[in-house]
Design a protein around this motif. Structure first.
Motif, short mmCIF file in Angstrom:
data_model
loop_
_atom_site.label_atom_id
_atom_site.label_comp_id
_atom_site.label_asym_id
_atom_site.label_seq_id
_atom_site.Cartn_x
_atom_site.Cartn_y
_atom_site.Cartn_z
N ARG A 198 -26.97 -5.68 28.87
CA ARG A 198 -26.59 -6.29 30.16
C ARG A 198 -25.22 -6.96 30.05
N SER A 249 -27.13 2.91 34.38
CA SER A 249 -27.76 1.60 34.50
C SER A 249 -27.90 0.98 33.10
N TRP A 250 -28.25 -0.28 33.06
CA TRP A 250 -28.43 -0.92 31.76
C TRP A 250 -29.61 -0.28 31.02
N LYS A 251 -30.63 0.15 31.75
CA LYS A 251 -31.79 0.79 31.11
C LYS A 251 -31.39 2.12 30.47
N PRO A 259 -31.75 -5.77 25.02
CA PRO A 259 -31.46 -5.71 26.46
C PRO A 259 -30.38 -6.70 26.91
N GLU A 260 -30.36 -7.87 26.29
CA GLU A 260 -29.35 -8.87 26.66
C GLU A 260 -27.95 -8.40 26.30
N GLN A 310 -29.31 1.32 27.43
CA GLN A 310 -30.14 0.81 26.35
C GLN A 310 -30.88 1.94 25.65
N GLY A 352 -22.02 -5.85 32.24
CA GLY A 352 -21.28 -6.85 33.01
C GLY A 352 -19.80 -6.90 32.69
N GLY A 402 -23.47 -3.16 39.21
CA GLY A 402 -24.63 -3.31 38.34
C GLY A 402 -24.81 -2.11 37.43
N THR A 403 -23.93 -1.12 37.56
CA THR A 403 -23.94 0.09 36.75
C THR A 403 -22.51 0.38 36.32
#
Length: 184
Positions: free
Chosen positions: A58, A36-38, A54-55, A41, A62, A70-71
């Motif tokens: 993401r 995931s993005w988390k 975070p941007e 990060q 993407g 989304g992953t």
């Protein structure tokens, strides 16, 4: 990744195909087989030893999330790894003073070498926009985001620059479509 300046360790040793898999498994903290993005990060660190913006994370998810889940899976992670490594090498080559961040002049040198001809005033705007630390410089992750945003905006502009003269004329709804399409 893992607490190294510019966001990641060196490239995997030649002949060790399991190296990236081991990193993927460490980043995939919930063991879902997807990052995931988390999770990404948490794994990525910029030159200030802080997690990536975070941007930016993401944006990268993407770019490499080919199945729109989304992953990112392991194959997508391999592409992302190469992408970040390429940016790492680019960033290092323009961080002339090895400060771990890019100042206005270094940013200007980088973007000029990429083919952009922008005013000093615009470089001031870019540094203000992408300087999350408030130091008058741009960290590694924010440099990636800055370059990707400029590239994306340029591509969008070029689609409307039918005469290839550096000028476009668009209506209000076209402008809104252009801006909102960039945010998705």
């Amino acid at each position: 990744m893992y607490q190294q300046q510019y966001g990641q360790p060196p490239m995997p040793p030649q002949g060790d195909p399991n190296y990236l898999w081991q990193i993927f498994q460490r980043v995939d903290s919930d063991r879902s087989g997807q990052i995931s993005w988390k999770e990404l990060q948490t794994a990525l660190k910029n030159g200030t030893w802080q997690p990536f913006n975070p941007e930016t994370v993401r944006l990268m998810i993407g770019m490499f999330d080919r199945d729109n889940s989304g992953t990112i899976n392991f194959q997508e992670f391999q592409s992302l790894w190469k992408y970040v490594t390429d940016w790492q090498n680019t960033f290092r080559s323009y961080d002339r003073d090895n400060s771990g961040s890019i100042d206005k002049n270094e940013l200007k040198t980088a973007l000029t070498s990429f083919g952009y001809r922008l005013s000093d005033r615009f470089y001031d705007i870019l540094v203000r926009k992408f300087d999350r630390q408030g130091r008058g410089t741009v960290a590694f992750d924010d440099f990636i985001q800055c370059c990707v945003v400029i590239q994306t905006l340029t591509r969008s502009f070029q689609a409307y620059d039918t005469n290839k003269n550096g000028w476009i004329q668009i209506g209000y709804e076209q402008f809104l479509t252009l801006v909102f399409a960039l945010k998705s």
